[in-house]
Design a protein around this motif. Structure first.
Motif, PDB file in Angstrom:
ATOM      1  N   ASP A 144       5.999   4.030  11.485  1.00 26.63           N
ATOM      2  CA  ASP A 144       7.411   4.204  11.139  1.00 26.63           C
ATOM      3  C   ASP A 144       7.558   3.922   9.636  1.00 26.63           C
ATOM      4  OD1 ASP A 144       7.539   1.490  10.693  1.00 26.63           O
ATOM      5  OD2 ASP A 144       8.859   1.057  12.382  1.00 26.63           O
ATOM      6  N   SER A 145       8.764   4.144   9.100  1.00 27.49           N
ATOM      7  CA  SER A 145       8.890   4.110   7.642  1.00 27.49           C
ATOM      8  C   SER A 145       8.656   2.710   7.070  1.00 27.49           C
ATOM      9  CB  SER A 145      10.246   4.665   7.216  1.00 27.49           C
ATOM     10  OG  SER A 145      11.265   4.031   7.929  1.00 27.49           O
ATOM     11  N   ASP A 146       9.044   1.644   7.799  1.00 27.44           N
ATOM     12  CA  ASP A 146       8.814   0.295   7.275  1.00 27.44           C
ATOM     13  C   ASP A 146       7.322  -0.009   7.154  1.00 27.44           C
ATOM     14  OD1 ASP A 146      11.441  -0.224   6.981  1.00 27.44           O
ATOM     15  OD2 ASP A 146      11.653  -1.449   8.788  1.00 27.44           O
ATOM     16  N   CYS A 147       6.567   0.389   8.177  1.00 23.93           N
ATOM     17  CA  CYS A 147       5.120   0.122   8.156  1.00 23.93           C
ATOM     18  C   CYS A 147       4.435   0.989   7.101  1.00 23.93           C
ATOM     19  CB  CYS A 147       4.502   0.383   9.524  1.00 23.93           C
ATOM     20  SG  CYS A 147       4.924  -0.901  10.716  1.00 23.93           S
ATOM     21  N   GLU A 148       4.902   2.212   6.963  1.00 17.86           N
ATOM     22  CA  GLU A 148       4.334   3.100   5.945  1.00 17.86           C
ATOM     23  C   GLU A 148       4.525   2.478   4.554  1.00 17.86           C
ATOM     24  OE1 GLU A 148       6.272   6.920   5.650  1.00 17.86           O
ATOM     25  OE2 GLU A 148       4.315   7.903   5.713  1.00 17.86           O
ATOM     26  N   LEU A 149       5.714   1.926   4.328  1.00 14.63           N
ATOM     27  CA  LEU A 149       5.992   1.274   3.045  1.00 14.63           C
ATOM     28  C   LEU A 149       5.019   0.140   2.781  1.00 14.63           C
ATOM     29  CD1 LEU A 149       9.856   0.807   2.709  1.00 14.63           C
ATOM     30  CD2 LEU A 149       8.347   2.133   1.246  1.00 14.63           C
ATOM     31  N   LEU A 150       4.814  -0.700   3.791  1.00 17.47           N
ATOM     32  CA  LEU A 150       3.977  -1.880   3.524  1.00 17.47           C
ATOM     33  C   LEU A 150       2.520  -1.488   3.330  1.00 17.47           C
ATOM     34  CD1 LEU A 150       2.110  -3.660   5.770  1.00 17.47           C
ATOM     35  CD2 LEU A 150       4.289  -3.677   6.946  1.00 17.47           C
ATOM     36  N   VAL A 151       2.068  -0.432   4.020  1.00 17.58           N
ATOM     37  CA  VAL A 151       0.684   0.024   3.856  1.00 17.58           C
ATOM     38  C   VAL A 151       0.468   0.586   2.455  1.00 17.58           C
ATOM     39  CG1 VAL A 151      -0.955   1.802   4.570  1.00 17.58           C
ATOM     40  CG2 VAL A 151       0.215   0.418   6.296  1.00 17.58           C
ATOM     41  N   PHE A 152       1.412   1.390   1.975  1.00 19.67           N
ATOM     42  CA  PHE A 152       1.218   2.013   0.660  1.00 19.67           C
ATOM     43  C   PHE A 152       1.594   1.084  -0.490  1.00 19.67           C
ATOM     44  CE2 PHE A 152       0.688   5.712   3.251  1.00 19.67           C
ATOM     45  CZ  PHE A 152      -0.319   6.381   2.574  1.00 19.67           C
ATOM     46  N   ARG A 153       2.215  -0.062  -0.172  1.00 24.90           N
ATOM     47  CA  ARG A 153       2.466  -1.066  -1.214  1.00 24.90           C
ATOM     48  C   ARG A 153       1.269  -1.977  -1.419  1.00 24.90           C
ATOM     49  NH1 ARG A 153       7.729  -2.738   0.836  1.00 24.90           N
ATOM     50  NH2 ARG A 153       6.510  -4.349   1.848  1.00 24.90           N
ATOM     51  N   ALA A 154       0.242  -1.836  -0.584  1.00 24.68           N
ATOM     52  CA  ALA A 154      -0.946  -2.698  -0.701  1.00 24.68           C
ATOM     53  C   ALA A 154      -1.483  -2.611  -2.126  1.00 24.68           C
ATOM     54  CB  ALA A 154      -2.002  -2.253   0.294  1.00 24.68           C
ATOM     55  N   ARG A 155      -1.803  -3.761  -2.692  1.00 23.92           N
ATOM     56  CA  ARG A 155      -2.281  -3.729  -4.076  1.00 23.92           C
ATOM     57  C   ARG A 155      -3.730  -4.209  -4.154  1.00 23.92           C
ATOM     58  NH1 ARG A 155       0.756  -8.421  -3.574  1.00 23.92           N
ATOM     59  NH2 ARG A 155      -0.353 -10.237  -4.401  1.00 23.92           N
ATOM     60  N   ALA A 156      -4.401  -3.742  -5.185  1.00 27.43           N
ATOM     61  CA  ALA A 156      -5.784  -4.146  -5.404  1.00 27.43           C
ATOM     62  C   ALA A 156      -5.796  -5.563  -5.941  1.00 27.43           C
ATOM     63  CB  ALA A 156      -6.450  -3.190  -6.375  1.00 27.43           C
ATOM     64  N   ALA A 157      -6.711  -6.378  -5.418  1.00 28.53           N
ATOM     65  CA  ALA A 157      -6.834  -7.755  -5.904  1.00 28.53           C
ATOM     66  C   ALA A 157      -8.322  -8.104  -5.925  1.00 28.53           C
ATOM     67  CB  ALA A 157      -6.048  -8.706  -5.017  1.00 28.53           C
ATOM     68  N   GLY A 158      -9.014  -7.573  -6.902  1.00 26.71           N
ATOM     69  CA  GLY A 158     -10.446  -7.857  -7.017  1.00 26.71           C
ATOM     70  C   GLY A 158     -11.246  -7.209  -5.904  1.00 26.71           C
ATOM     71  N   ASP A 159     -11.909  -8.042  -5.094  1.00 30.69           N
ATOM     72  CA  ASP A 159     -12.814  -7.517  -4.067  1.00 30.69           C
ATOM     73  C   ASP A 159     -12.092  -6.961  -2.844  1.00 30.69           C
ATOM     74  OD1 ASP A 159     -14.912  -8.186  -5.610  1.00 30.69           O
ATOM     75  OD2 ASP A 159     -15.334 -10.091  -4.599  1.00 30.69           O
TER      76      ASP A 159
END
Ligand SMILES: [Zn+2]
Length: 209
Positions: A144-159
């Motif tokens: 759903d749109s809320d979960c899609e948002l949180l998945v694509f907001r994932a940010r890179a943090a080193g490893d």
């Protein structure tokens, strides 16, 4: 080709990839694999750039697609989106591959919505995940749109990558992963989904190799 000079010479070495997303949305199903891969990559960049707030550059968990010297580039895609609707700028953090994407507003991959402000008001938890699990989450088919948002907001943090989400949204995401794992018939994909489920649920199996 004659040797390039000035701006042209620079462009010959490192072209900025300018693309209008609308030209990639109608790619037919029988288009060659590379064309579809480019379209998917650009769509993911738009989803990430529009899932987070505008106005500041940030490093997404999206992997770079280039293979300099036939080795995969280990960089991630940093994105910048201005407050006003403007082309999305993106750049690999390692090899410098970069481009701008226009024509994304109002497309299926434009995740801007006022609801994202709601997340800030609820308890937010930070979940470290591997890039592999992050890729599994992006491939989920029925978010759903809320979960899609949180998945694509994932940010890179080193490893690894970091998901910032409310505990409710996390529960919801785990539900989607479980549902898809239960219906997946391909063993390899099912294993990826099982791993994602274990990591998100913080089950001991997540620690097993
Ligand atoms: Zn790169």
């Amino acid at each position: 080709m004659p040797p390039g000079t000035g701006l042209r010479g620079r462009y010959c070495r490192q072209p900025v990839f300018v693309s209008d997303l609308r030209h990639f949305l109608d790619i037919p199903d029988d288009a060659p694999g590379p064309a579809r891969k480019v379209a998917e990559h650009l769509a993911s960049i738009v989803q990430s750039a529009t899932a987070a707030k505008a106005g500041a550059p940030w490093e997404t968990a999206l992997p770079c697609r280039r293979r300099p010297g036939n080795q995969p580039c280990h960089g991630h895609i940093a994105v910048f989106r201005a407050d006003l609707p403007a082309p999305i700028e993106w750049r690999c953090t390692v090899c410098g591959d970069e481009g701008v994407i226009s024509g994304w507003e109002g497309s299926f991959f434009d995740l801007r919505q006022p609801r994202s402000q709601r997340v800030a008001a609820t308890l937010v938890t930070e979940v470290p995940i591997s890039y592999e699990v992050c890729a599994t989450l992006r491939d989920l088919r029925l978010l759903d749109s809320d979960c899609e948002l949180l998945v694509f907001r994932a940010r890179a943090a080193g490893d690894g990558a970091v998901l910032s989400c409310s505990t409710e949204d996390l529960d919801e995401l785990i539900g989607y992963v479980a549902a898809e794992a239960n219906h997946e018939t391909n063993r390899r994909l099912q294993k990826r989904l099982d791993l994602a489920f274990a990591v998100l649920s913080d089950l001991p199996d997540a620690m097993e190799p």
